[in-house]
Motif scaffolding. Structure first.
Motif, PDB file in Angstrom:
ATOM      1  N   TYR A   1       0.825  -1.210   0.000  1.00  0.00           N
ATOM      2  CA  TYR A   1       0.000   0.000   0.000  1.00  0.00           C
ATOM      3  C   TYR A   1       0.861   1.263   0.000  1.00  0.00           C
ATOM      4  O   TYR A   1       0.695   2.152  -0.847  1.00  0.00           O
ATOM      5  CB  TYR A   1      -0.926  -0.003   1.208  1.00  0.00           C
ATOM      6  CG  TYR A   1      -1.651   1.311   1.421  1.00  0.00           C
ATOM      7  CD1 TYR A   1      -2.724   1.673   0.618  1.00  0.00           C
ATOM      8  CD2 TYR A   1      -1.237   2.194   2.411  1.00  0.00           C
ATOM      9  CE1 TYR A   1      -3.382   2.883   0.796  1.00  0.00           C
ATOM     10  CE2 TYR A   1      -1.887   3.403   2.609  1.00  0.00           C
ATOM     11  CZ  TYR A   1      -2.957   3.749   1.785  1.00  0.00           C
ATOM     12  OH  TYR A   1      -3.585   4.951   1.971  1.00  0.00           O
TER      13      TYR A   1
ATOM     14  N   VAL B   1      -7.567   4.955  -4.252  1.00  0.00           N
ATOM     15  CA  VAL B   1      -7.552   4.125  -3.047  1.00  0.00           C
ATOM     16  C   VAL B   1      -8.937   4.082  -2.415  1.00  0.00           C
ATOM     17  O   VAL B   1      -9.276   3.135  -1.692  1.00  0.00           O
ATOM     18  CB  VAL B   1      -6.497   4.655  -2.053  1.00  0.00           C
ATOM     19  CG1 VAL B   1      -6.483   3.827  -0.780  1.00  0.00           C
ATOM     20  CG2 VAL B   1      -5.115   4.644  -2.695  1.00  0.00           C
TER      21      VAL B   1
ATOM     22  N   GLN C   1     -11.300   1.075  -2.174  1.00  0.00           N
ATOM     23  CA  GLN C   1     -11.012  -0.035  -1.273  1.00  0.00           C
ATOM     24  C   GLN C   1     -12.225  -0.549  -0.495  1.00  0.00           C
ATOM     25  O   GLN C   1     -12.427  -1.767  -0.390  1.00  0.00           O
ATOM     26  CB  GLN C   1      -9.888   0.352  -0.315  1.00  0.00           C
ATOM     27  CG  GLN C   1      -9.360  -0.819   0.495  1.00  0.00           C
ATOM     28  CD  GLN C   1      -9.486  -0.582   1.996  1.00  0.00           C
ATOM     29  OE1 GLN C   1      -9.525   0.556   2.443  1.00  0.00           O
ATOM     30  NE2 GLN C   1      -9.552  -1.648   2.764  1.00  0.00           N
TER      31      GLN C   1
ATOM     32  N   LEU D   1      -4.133   0.202  -3.924  1.00  0.00           N
ATOM     33  CA  LEU D   1      -5.519  -0.185  -3.668  1.00  0.00           C
ATOM     34  C   LEU D   1      -5.648  -1.684  -3.461  1.00  0.00           C
ATOM     35  O   LEU D   1      -6.270  -2.150  -2.494  1.00  0.00           O
ATOM     36  CB  LEU D   1      -6.391   0.267  -4.842  1.00  0.00           C
ATOM     37  CG  LEU D   1      -7.782  -0.361  -4.975  1.00  0.00           C
ATOM     38  CD1 LEU D   1      -8.666   0.048  -3.814  1.00  0.00           C
ATOM     39  CD2 LEU D   1      -8.412   0.028  -6.312  1.00  0.00           C
TER      40      LEU D   1
ATOM     41  N   THR E   1      -6.570  -3.646   0.165  1.00  0.00           N
ATOM     42  CA  THR E   1      -7.769  -4.488   0.186  1.00  0.00           C
ATOM     43  C   THR E   1      -7.426  -5.918   0.571  1.00  0.00           C
ATOM     44  O   THR E   1      -8.042  -6.507   1.470  1.00  0.00           O
ATOM     45  CB  THR E   1      -8.451  -4.474  -1.189  1.00  0.00           C
ATOM     46  OG1 THR E   1      -8.775  -3.133  -1.563  1.00  0.00           O
ATOM     47  CG2 THR E   1      -9.727  -5.312  -1.169  1.00  0.00           C
TER      48      THR E   1
END
Length: 298
Positions: free
Chosen positions: A88, A109, A112, A172, A176
């Motif tokens: 990330y 992002v 997410q 992203l 996640t």
């Protein structure tokens, strides 16, 4: 699965943890803005990880923190850290260093929570209610309105806009996958020893990539030292500890929905600190985002 963990946080301040997490996490983009002019992104992150390891390793040793008892627990905590932090942060820092505005990065992002909701149903067996889906959708629309003017301005003025998006998409997917992985395999662990286990693989992998792709030169300016100290203490220790607590206590969807509040909060901070424009459309988006998060966490 049995995991080493600290006492579950409780008390009158527990409901404030999500608010405090959003406030601290939102300063990450601003910290990157101060520090990246003096160091390449992966080099910057290597110093950040090293400082966190020294700080939290010392805390774990002095306070005799418990460590995981099995190899699989070490592995799961390390993998979750590599995804949530290593992948990330590398994606975000590289995207911003290549010229992608923080607002646009935040929008990418911002997908997410939606991806996490999809994964939570399939991988964790969490039931995402209709009101939560409505909240997640509304929250993303709100985030889009907050950063709309920046997206339009930059997309029309840069031929490399799509190329700049790749690291942000990488970030992203990392956040996640990391949130879902941690919730399933290692939701609870000691925050002191766990931080060491999470950030150690981040340092190793990031240092290897930085050695091959960057000069690793750092200009130790006052801005860089301030940014490094802020990101280590406030983000990697404070905000990450709160994130681990929230993952331990709540559903993956509830935790992920909080990330919708990061772009509006960052926009407010940028307006207050740097005089950046805050349009009426952005204010409307902030209201929609707040409503969406409330529905998603209701």
């Amino acid at each position: 699965m049995n995991t080493t963990q600290t006492t579950r946080p409780s008390g009158i301040f527990t409901p404030l943890y999500p608010v405090l997490f959003v406030a601290l996490w939102s300063t990450g983009f601003i910290g990157a803005k101060f520090g990246l002019p003096d160091a390449e992104p992966l080099t910057f992150l290597c110093w950040r990880y090293l400082c966190v390891l020294v700080l939290m390793g010392g805390a774990a040793w002095l306070m005799r923190a418990p460590w995981p008892r099995t190899t699989m627990q070490w592995l799961h905590i390390g993998v979750s850290g590599l995804l949530v932090h290593g992948v990330y942060l590398s994606g975000v820092f590289v995207a911003i260093s290549h010229g992608l505005p923080a607002g646009v990065t935040a929008l990418v992002v911002g997908l997410q929570p939606l991806l996490t909701a999809l994964g939570a149903g399939v991988w964790l067996g969490e039931r995402v209610r209709t009101t939560q889906w409505m909240g997640l959708g509304l929250g993303f629309v709100g985030v889009g309105l907050v950063v709309a003017h920046k997206v339009v301005a930059h997309a029309s003025g840069s031929a490399d806009f799509l190329t700049m998006l790749v690291p942000a998409v990488f970030a992203l997917l990392g956040m996640t996958a990391g949130t879902l992985y941690q919730k399933r395999f290692c939701p609870a662990f000691d925050l002191r020893s766990g931080s060491v286990i999470q950030f150690l693989p981040c340092l190793i992998v990031t240092a290897l990539v930085a050695h091959q792709t960057e000069t690793t030169v750092v200009h130790w300016s006052s801005d860089f030292v301030f940014a490094l100290g802020w990101l280590v203490l406030v983000l990697s220790v404070g905000a990450i500890s709160l994130l681990n607590m929230l993952i331990r206590r709540g559903s993956a969807v509830n935790v992920a929905s909080l990330f919708y509040l990061t772009p509006p909060t960052t926009a407010l901070m940028a307006w207050a600190l740097f005089g950046e424009t805050l349009t009426g459309l952005a204010l409307l988006g902030m209201g929609l985002t707040a409503l969406g998060v409330w529905l998603a966490r209701k």
